[in-house]
Design an enzyme around this catalytic site. Structure first.
Site, PDB file in Angstrom:
ATOM      1  CE1 TYR A   1     -52.099 -11.904   6.770  1.00  0.00           C
ATOM      2  CE2 TYR A   1     -50.472 -10.561   5.612  1.00  0.00           C
ATOM      3  CZ  TYR A   1     -51.106 -11.780   5.815  1.00  0.00           C
ATOM      4  OH  TYR A   1     -50.750 -12.866   5.059  1.00  0.00           O
TER       5      TYR A   1
ATOM      6  CE  LYS B   1     -20.596   2.062   5.194  1.00  0.00           C
ATOM      7  NZ  LYS B   1     -20.048   2.752   6.375  1.00  0.00           N
TER       8      LYS B   1
ATOM      9  NE  ARG C   1     -18.830   2.608  13.970  1.00  0.00           N
ATOM     10  CZ  ARG C   1     -19.363   3.039  12.835  1.00  0.00           C
ATOM     11  NH1 ARG C   1     -20.664   2.908  12.616  1.00  0.00           N
ATOM     12  NH2 ARG C   1     -18.628   3.594  11.898  1.00  0.00           N
TER      13      ARG C   1
ATOM     14  CG  MET D   1     -43.067 -11.802   2.907  1.00  0.00           C
ATOM     15  SD  MET D   1     -42.959 -13.587   3.106  1.00  0.00           S
ATOM     16  CE  MET D   1     -43.130 -13.773   4.868  1.00  0.00           C
TER      17      MET D   1
HETATM   18  C1  LIG Z   1     -20.030   4.126   6.154  1.00  0.00           C
HETATM   19  C2  LIG Z   1     -18.854   4.965   6.478  1.00  0.00           C
HETATM   20  C3  LIG Z   1     -18.565   6.107   5.721  1.00  0.00           C
HETATM   21  C4  LIG Z   1     -19.508   6.661   4.687  1.00  0.00           C
HETATM   22  O1  LIG Z   1     -20.520   7.380   5.363  1.00  0.00           O
HETATM   23  P1  LIG Z   1     -21.697   8.150   4.623  1.00  0.00           P
HETATM   24  O2  LIG Z   1     -22.422   8.786   5.734  1.00  0.00           O
HETATM   25  O3  LIG Z   1     -22.498   7.122   3.911  1.00  0.00           O
HETATM   26  O4  LIG Z   1     -21.082   9.129   3.697  1.00  0.00           O
HETATM   27  C5  LIG Z   1     -17.373   6.769   5.972  1.00  0.00           C
HETATM   28  N1  LIG Z   1     -16.529   6.337   6.948  1.00  0.00           N
HETATM   29  C6  LIG Z   1     -16.795   5.264   7.711  1.00  0.00           C
HETATM   30  C7  LIG Z   1     -15.847   4.863   8.773  1.00  0.00           C
HETATM   31  C8  LIG Z   1     -17.975   4.546   7.514  1.00  0.00           C
HETATM   32  O5  LIG Z   1     -18.242   3.497   8.287  1.00  0.00           O
END
Ligand SMILES: *Cc1c(COP(=O)(O)O)cnc(C)c1O
Length: 379
Positions: free
Chosen positions: A265, A39, A138, A313
């Protein structure tokens, strides 16, 4: 696509290290299939390069968060199982998009279960993954929803639940009581689902850290993400995974300061004695987090160089007083992420986690992919 001579920093992504990490995670348990979570563009590293390298290494199952990530991944991987963690978008009719690209939805609520059952009745694809919430609050079926489904299992209709999954909240803290609690809750949920573990259904609980909690947590399919990309499964222990990314900023200017002055800054950093400062064209617009202001440490070779003043930036300033002039000149490279400051160390300095360091890696870096059967300076 960036020109390495013009870009302010070089980001090297080691596809062989990703494959080695995949093998290490796969080899933890012969009974567990190891999927790959890709992802967010493979945690910022480029799913178009990472996913084919993993598929070539034998990975058959992939997880993305969003449908459109799944569509892009399908174009790269015609054969793989692709699960979409965020499941069905609320907009009616989006079920059809899953069929068009042979994507497997994760059903995250009883409403999703009903929608997919209806989709199957109308002649759509049957396969789906069911997500049971065991402590994240969630996504996934709540306790009440699970009870309702257990009381009326016919609600799934013709849907084939080929995977039942849950997700751990505290897997990176092995001693946290949530882990055993979630495992017990997940097992109890599976017991209530007549088709939960048979005839086709497989089970999945572990993310990267979950894989290291012991054999009970691994189940049929593991879903590691961050550890494929070199992130530690347990911040309290030495990291068994190979580092995947190196970020080298390029010094563009050096300045010898001999009178009292302030840097950057807010004039937050005071130079009192004679110091040598180096400016590197990387800033928070590149995902080099502003919270590293006055805290981060870069490295030139083996020598630490502190980030002084605020991250702006497009620029940061380093104190390079202790570095021999031969190693410190315009064009010289500075490790902003490297052997001495891996992603988890940078994350600790920034007050965040390695995941955020990876997914923030900027678009202005010159990306250099190494290994994976072919090199290439792709973007
Ligand atoms: C992102 C995610 C993972 C992977 O998790 P990591 O901690 O990066 O290994 C697995 N399962 C779900 C549901 C996730 O959202």
């Amino acid at each position: 696509m960036t020109d390495p001579d013009l870009a302010g920093a070089r980001l090297t992504i080691d596809l062989d290290a990703i494959v080695a990490n995949y093998r290490l995670l796969s080899d933890l348990d012969a009974r567990t299939e190891c999927a790959a979570v890709v992802k967010a563009d493979a945690y910022g590293l480029g799913a178009d390069r990472v996913a084919p390298a993993l598929a070539a290494a034998g990975c058959r199952t992939f997880f993305v968060a969003q449908v459109e990530e799944g569509i892009r991944l399908r174009a790269l991987l015609p054969e793989a199982d692709i699960h979409v963690l965020n499941g069905l978008p609320p907009h009616p009719g989006t079920e059809r998009v899953f069929d068009a690209h042979t994507l497997i939805p994760v059903l995250n609520s009883l409403g999703d279960v009903d929608r997919w059952a209806k989709h199957v009745r109308a002649g759509g694809a049957t396969t789906a993954t069911l997500h049971i919430d065991t402590g994240m609050c969630r996504l996934g079926l709540s306790g009440d929803e699970l009870a309702a489904l257990a009381a009326d299992p016919g609600r799934v209709g013709g849907t084939e639940i080929t995977l039942v999954m849950s997700h751990l909240a505290c897997a990176d803290e092995p001693d946290h009581p949530m882990n055993a609690k979630q495992l017990a809750k997940f097992r109890a949920a599976l017991d209530r689902l007549p088709w939960g573990v048979s005839p086709w259904g497989r089970t999945s609980l572990a993310n990267s850290s979950g894989l290291f909690l012991g054999p009970h947590y691994r189940m049929d399919l593991a879903r590691p993400g961050v550890s494929l990309y070199g992130g530690t499964p347990n911040p309290a222990l030495p990291n068994p995974l190979a580092p995947v990314v190196r970020l080298q900023g390029k010094i563009v200017q050096l300045r010898d300061v001999d009178s009292p002055q302030t840097v950057g800054y807010g004039a937050t950093h005071q130079v009192t004695g004679p110091r040598r400062l180096a400016t590197v064209p990387v800033g928070y617009a590149d995902g080099f987090l502003r919270s590293l202001s006055g805290r981060g440490t870069a490295f030139i070779g083996d020598r630490p160089v502190p980030i002084v003043g605020r991250v702006s930036m497009d620029l940061i300033t380093l104190d390079v007083t202790d570095i021999p002039a031969a190693e410190c000149h315009p064009g010289a490279l500075v490790d902003l992420i490297g052997p001495h400051n891996p992603i988890d160390a940078v994350a600790a300095q920034a007050g965040t986690i390695g995941y955020e360091i990876l997914t923030s890696l900027g678009a202005r870096y010159h990306r250099d992919y190494v290994g994976g059967g072919r090199g290439g300076q792709d973007r």
